[in-house]
Design a protein around this motif. Structure first.
Motif: not given
Length: 389
Positions: A293-297
């Protein structure tokens, strides 16, 4: 992971999300009904009995600390035959929206969440030459009839996921497996999403995307795996970003929302493999991995700098609520870190509040913070403690 009371800004939106077919069940007027009757998916019945329990559901969620609720207005229920609107369905949805607002919830509305009117599907769905005009007519009707009861619009749910399941994998109606049809449907549904946003903005209410986004990693260091990963990445990301960057659509959406469930490794054959390797996969074959999720953000912030973002779906599917109660706070930690890094994130919507029908999995893969009897799971208490700081 411990989240302090100052982790999220004042006014941060805490919501849950649902869809008509999943909470109300299929209707004979939609194409999912025929899919069920043909034995290609379990019967949805009355969904999770939302039609009779919506008012108490809204009070429950509001009391629990949630501020937002996203639902879909079923096109097939509203227009069971071309040009014929159901007064009963209109009045029912008006009452549902009013009940949500009476409970203090901001009501977000989706216009297309998988199921299509049977008559529209019979004409070819979004591949029909008439699709754009029929869709525009429906969007304008919904805006006129429900606009004063809606706080935000999310026109199309997961356009890429819809096109993939319907026209590439063939697990959703019309059950096709054609790369050409998939690419045409992908373009058409993304365009329908952005066109709808332009029309819905005229109501003066917020508009948001809900793209299904994945952080992708080559399964190995081979040139083939890296090349295929880049092609899949272009489908998932570039297919809609090119719309977002065109002058016509660059201001269609007030915020860019997305659903995140997993990251994936991609091999040279284009298959998705569980990522990170060695982690236990859940019942749907993927690993619920919060750092993704951090990578997508980070990717979204890079692709659309300065834009407001919304985590419009995160959830954990399966019977292991201990894992759910660990995963969701870890995912929220990624959101907190992104906000601390300066990203403008409007809120988080969980999939889902109350267990519902999960398409081809039927009722076998629960996602709810509450079960179908509206009993809170331990994970619901965890989320409540975070909302309340």
């Amino acid at each position: 992971m411990t989240l302090g009371p100052d982790s999220f800004p004042r006014g941060f939106a805490w919501g849950t999300a649902s869809s008509a077919t999943q909470s109300q069940g299929a209707t004979p007027a939609d194409n999912w009904w025929e899919w069920e009757q043909g034995g290609k998916a379990p019967l949805s019945g009355s969904g999770n009995d939302f039609d009779t329990l919506y008012a108490s559901d809204f009070r429950l969620l509001s009391d629990w600390g949630f501020s937002d609720y996203r639902m879909s207005l079923d096109w097939a229920r509203l227009e069971p035959q071309p040009g014929h609107r159901s007064r009963q369905a209109v009045e029912q949805y008006q009452e549902i929206l009013q009940a949500g607002r009476r409970s203090g919830l901001n009501m977000w509305v989706c216009l297309l969440h998988t199921s299509l009117p049977a008559w529209f599907a019979a004409e070819g769905g979004f591949l029909s030459p008439q699709a754009a005009d029929l869709w525009a007519r429906h969007v304008d009707y919904v805006a006129e009839v429900f606009g004063d009861l809606v706080d935000g619009w999310m026109p199309v749910n997961n356009p890429t996921g819809y096109a993939e399941k319907a026209y590439l994998r063939g697990t959703f109606p019309p059950g096709r497996s054609s790369q050409d049809e998939f690419l045409r449907a992908l373009h058409a549904v993304h365009k329908a999403d952005f066109e709808a946003a332009l029309r819905l903005r005229q109501t003066g209410k917020l508009t948001s995307t809900n793209e299904a986004l994945i952080s992708l990693h080559p399964a190995d260091e081979s040139e083939d795996a890296m090349a295929v990963t880049a092609l899949v990445d272009a489908v998932i990301w570039d297919s809609w970003l090119r719309f977002a960057r065109t002058p016509r659509y660059e201001n269609a959406f007030d915020q860019y929302g997305f659903s995140y469930y997993f990251s994936a490794a991609v091999n040279a054959s284009g298959e998705f493999l569980p990522y990170p390797a060695g982690n236990a996969a859940g019942p749907q074959g993927y690993v619920s991995w919060a750092p993704g999720l951090g990578e997508v953000l980070d990717r979204l912030n890079s692709e659309l700098p300065g834009k407001r973002l919304l985590v419009s779906e995160i959830g954990y599917g399966g019977d292991d609520d201990i894992a759910r109660a660990a995963y969701l706070p870890a995912a929220l930690g990624q959101v907190r870190n992104a906000i601390a890094a300066g990203m403008d994130i409007a809120g988080v919507h969980f999939w889902t509040g109350v267990d519902n029908y999960e398409w081809i999995e039927g009722f076998t893969v629960p996602f709810g913070l509450f079960d179908r009897n509206r009993v809170p799971r331990p994970s619901a208490h965890v989320i409540q403690s975070i909302i309340r700081g």
